[in-house]
Design a protein around this motif. Sequence first.
Motif, PDB file in Angstrom:
ATOM      1  N   ASP A 242       0.899  -1.220  -0.091  1.00  0.00           N
ATOM      2  CA  ASP A 242       0.021   0.060   0.043  1.00  0.00           C
ATOM      3  C   ASP A 242       0.720   1.394  -0.006  1.00  0.00           C
ATOM      4  N   ARG A 243       2.163   1.133   0.204  1.00  0.00           N
ATOM      5  CA  ARG A 243       3.201   2.245   0.071  1.00  0.00           C
ATOM      6  C   ARG A 243       3.309   2.874  -1.169  1.00  0.00           C
ATOM      7  N   PRO A 244       3.539   4.327  -1.416  1.00  0.00           N
ATOM      8  CA  PRO A 244       3.892   4.779  -2.682  1.00  0.00           C
ATOM      9  C   PRO A 244       5.468   4.267  -2.953  1.00  0.00           C
ATOM     10  N   MET A 245       5.777   4.235  -4.216  1.00  0.00           N
ATOM     11  CA  MET A 245       7.003   3.636  -4.509  1.00  0.00           C
ATOM     12  C   MET A 245       7.468   4.589  -5.560  1.00  0.00           C
ATOM     13  N   PRO A 246       7.901   5.795  -5.231  1.00  0.00           N
ATOM     14  CA  PRO A 246       8.373   6.463  -6.333  1.00  0.00           C
ATOM     15  C   PRO A 246       9.786   6.305  -6.616  1.00  0.00           C
ATOM     16  N   ARG A 247      10.463   5.562  -5.819  1.00  0.00           N
ATOM     17  CA  ARG A 247      11.992   5.166  -6.055  1.00  0.00           C
ATOM     18  C   ARG A 247      12.283   3.869  -6.209  1.00  0.00           C
ATOM     19  N   GLY A 248      11.001   3.151  -6.353  1.00  0.00           N
ATOM     20  CA  GLY A 248      11.350   1.497  -6.625  1.00  0.00           C
ATOM     21  C   GLY A 248      10.608   0.923  -5.515  1.00  0.00           C
ATOM     22  N   LEU A 249      10.491  -0.524  -5.614  1.00  0.00           N
ATOM     23  CA  LEU A 249      10.165  -1.459  -4.875  1.00  0.00           C
ATOM     24  C   LEU A 249      11.015  -1.714  -3.669  1.00  0.00           C
ATOM     25  N   TYR A 250      12.337  -1.903  -3.706  1.00  0.00           N
ATOM     26  CA  TYR A 250      13.129  -2.087  -2.468  1.00  0.00           C
ATOM     27  C   TYR A 250      13.260  -0.795  -1.548  1.00  0.00           C
ATOM     28  N   LEU A 251      13.183   0.197  -2.114  1.00  0.00           N
ATOM     29  CA  LEU A 251      13.256   1.261  -1.078  1.00  0.00           C
ATOM     30  C   LEU A 251      12.210   1.438  -0.379  1.00  0.00           C
ATOM     31  N   ALA A 252      10.745   1.223  -1.046  1.00  0.00           N
ATOM     32  CA  ALA A 252       9.673   1.308  -0.483  1.00  0.00           C
ATOM     33  C   ALA A 252       9.546   0.286   0.694  1.00  0.00           C
ATOM     34  N   TYR A 253      10.221  -0.828   0.377  1.00  0.00           N
ATOM     35  CA  TYR A 253      10.236  -2.010   1.498  1.00  0.00           C
ATOM     36  C   TYR A 253      11.234  -1.491   2.649  1.00  0.00           C
ATOM     37  N   GLU A 254      12.139  -1.231   2.117  1.00  0.00           N
ATOM     38  CA  GLU A 254      13.195  -0.867   3.236  1.00  0.00           C
ATOM     39  C   GLU A 254      12.746   0.488   4.291  1.00  0.00           C
ATOM     40  N   GLY A 255      12.043   1.312   3.366  1.00  0.00           N
ATOM     41  CA  GLY A 255      11.581   2.700   4.288  1.00  0.00           C
ATOM     42  C   GLY A 255      10.330   2.186   5.114  1.00  0.00           C
ATOM     43  N   TRP A 256       9.601   1.048   4.773  1.00  0.00           N
ATOM     44  CA  TRP A 256       8.375   0.576   5.853  1.00  0.00           C
ATOM     45  C   TRP A 256       9.481  -0.007   7.075  1.00  0.00           C
ATOM     46  N   LEU A 257      10.369  -0.654   7.050  1.00  0.00           N
ATOM     47  CA  LEU A 257      11.394  -1.364   8.011  1.00  0.00           C
ATOM     48  C   LEU A 257      11.837  -0.239   9.011  1.00  0.00           C
ATOM     49  N   VAL A 258      12.254   0.864   8.289  1.00  0.00           N
ATOM     50  CA  VAL A 258      12.791   1.771   8.840  1.00  0.00           C
ATOM     51  C   VAL A 258      11.645   2.678   9.827  1.00  0.00           C
ATOM     52  N   ASP A 259      10.598   2.784   9.245  1.00  0.00           N
ATOM     53  CA  ASP A 259       9.535   3.312   9.796  1.00  0.00           C
ATOM     54  C   ASP A 259       9.091   2.770  11.108  1.00  0.00           C
ATOM     55  N   ARG A 260       9.018   1.380  10.700  1.00  0.00           N
ATOM     56  CA  ARG A 260       8.485   0.493  12.072  1.00  0.00           C
ATOM     57  C   ARG A 260       9.401   0.412  13.031  1.00  0.00           C
ATOM     58  N   LEU A 261      10.839  -0.052  12.567  1.00  0.00           N
ATOM     59  CA  LEU A 261      11.931  -0.068  13.541  1.00  0.00           C
ATOM     60  C   LEU A 261      12.571   0.863  14.015  1.00  0.00           C
ATOM     61  N   GLY A 262      12.702   2.166  13.383  1.00  0.00           N
ATOM     62  CA  GLY A 262      13.538   3.099  13.680  1.00  0.00           C
ATOM     63  C   GLY A 262      14.567   3.134  12.746  1.00  0.00           C
ATOM     64  N   GLN A 263      15.247   4.109  12.541  1.00  0.00           N
ATOM     65  CA  GLN A 263      16.570   4.292  11.705  1.00  0.00           C
ATOM     66  C   GLN A 263      17.744   3.563  12.217  1.00  0.00           C
ATOM     67  N   ARG A 264      17.765   3.373  13.611  1.00  0.00           N
ATOM     68  CA  ARG A 264      19.054   2.866  14.223  1.00  0.00           C
ATOM     69  C   ARG A 264      19.103   1.195  13.798  1.00  0.00           C
ATOM     70  N   THR A 265      17.842   0.776  13.754  1.00  0.00           N
ATOM     71  CA  THR A 265      17.485  -0.751  13.581  1.00  0.00           C
ATOM     72  C   THR A 265      17.297  -0.998  11.898  1.00  0.00           C
ATOM     73  N   GLY A 266      16.247  -0.340  11.509  1.00  0.00           N
ATOM     74  CA  GLY A 266      15.925  -0.424  10.111  1.00  0.00           C
ATOM     75  C   GLY A 266      16.927   0.131   9.121  1.00  0.00           C
ATOM     76  N   GLY A 267      17.709   0.947   9.604  1.00  0.00           N
ATOM     77  CA  GLY A 267      18.586   1.328   8.671  1.00  0.00           C
ATOM     78  C   GLY A 267      19.802   0.703   8.425  1.00  0.00           C
ATOM     79  N   VAL A 268      20.034  -0.438   9.270  1.00  0.00           N
ATOM     80  CA  VAL A 268      21.410  -1.118   9.272  1.00  0.00           C
ATOM     81  C   VAL A 268      21.105  -2.209   8.061  1.00  0.00           C
ATOM     82  N   LEU A 269      20.206  -2.215   7.565  1.00  0.00           N
ATOM     83  CA  LEU A 269      19.571  -3.559   6.532  1.00  0.00           C
ATOM     84  C   LEU A 269      20.469  -3.587   5.265  1.00  0.00           C
ATOM     85  N   HIS A 270      20.862  -2.348   5.112  1.00  0.00           N
ATOM     86  CA  HIS A 270      21.496  -2.046   3.523  1.00  0.00           C
ATOM     87  C   HIS A 270      23.169  -2.178   3.693  1.00  0.00           C
TER      88      HIS A 270
END
Length: 510
Positions: free
Chosen positions: A98-126
Amino acid sequence: MTGISDAPDPAATDGREAGVDTGRLRTGLDPRAHRIVYDQYRPDGDDPVGGELRLISEVDRAHLVMLTERGIVDTARSGALLDTVDALRADDFAPVRDRPMPRGLYLAYEGWLVDRLGQRTGGVLHTGRSRNDLNATTVRLKVRGPYAELLDEVSALTRVLLEKGEAHQDVTMPAYTHGQPAVPISYGHYLTGTAGAVLRSLEGLLDAGREIDVNPLGAGAVGGTSVPVDPARTAELLGFTATAPNSVDAVASRDFVLRILSSAAVLGVLLARVARDLTWWTTEEFGLLRMADDLVGSSSMMPQKRNPFLLEHIQGRSTSALAGFTGAAASMSTAGYTNAIAVGTEAVRHLWPALADTTQAVTLLRLVVAGAQPNQERMRERAREGLTSATYLAERLVVDGTPFRTAHHVVGETVLTALDSGTPLSDAARAHPAVAPTAADYPADWLAPETVAGACAHGGGPGSPAQKAALTRAHTELGRLTAQSGARRARWADAADRLDNAVAKVVADR
């Protein structure tokens, strides 16, 4: 008043399903063939977004396990990420869809994880990774399913060809060259020969897939990474057998796409050629083969028709890989040797329909070969009428000391006599002064096509010893190649279990 009756349709009242029993045909199309031929017009239920996210998240799981084991990311954060990713997978990625994907599928997916867990946790994925090496990895994972399905279908086609080759090894028929009866062989000999060519394609496909077992993770955008990642560990967790030794090559190359398409195109050429033969042999004029009702179609207008239309679908779909190779090669040739959309996206997109169409063409040919019944008497009749024993007659003269070119001329005269007089070739041979001494040494049926075919046991001919040897070799080769394919599939399955266990351990230890 029109001539059209309002009376009930008899087919709708006597227990027969309308549209199945045509009067001429008593059964519907084989359901496997029906799915291939007609279901293309229905929504296929494919879920490209969900499929891509599942592949991305599978790579993420392996990457996070590796980062944790290397001490690059602490267990608390990686465990939380892995737990959330697994929950997202269980929910079929509904929140991401349901999220907008202006920069593609992966970044929308990663962005949801960051929103859910915070930058300190979600941001280490990449960490230590780029979309470039991620995409190079996911496409290898994506091709496993359709590639393995094609290998399975090619193996199944080979088994049917060998089974029917053995069953019909004594069904004599003419081999054709330039569309004319040439020499006597057997229908089983033809099928066994086809199986040999299919086996070469199976080996080619297996070889073409070696690159999909190489892990590109760690190559980053194009120049690797300073983060001390362990590509060998992610390779183990994802079922790869090797790691890419060079980061440029890892993200620039999709050579496996061209190699698989090329091998599939070679197979497709073979499928089309065999389908052409079977199309001719099933005509009323040839009458060498008969298809069961569930392998033919009817006419919407002409009640007498039995159309072997599946053969036309084989011919049409078998060229898809050739078209795909041309499209993919053209796309790749426009790009420099680095990560490029023309390569990773535009060239790769040709692979999926080509694999699907080639697999379907293989399946259809398997069904046709399994269900086709040779008209044994008609095959023998055509071998006799085509004077296919003439070459054997010339060889008998050579064995008796006549130079081959002389024997060729003499037998040509004998053939002309047989045609002009309407007598069998054996009678014409006994009447020719140059042939009669040789003919006298043989029984009356010595030029019967089935006798001649049985005598041609050298050079891979249809004679029993050669045919049996060819079948034995083909069965052995099929066993070897299917074992290779099975081992590859088992390795992928084992890796999936290994990854699940590794993820569970990190989540439990957090």
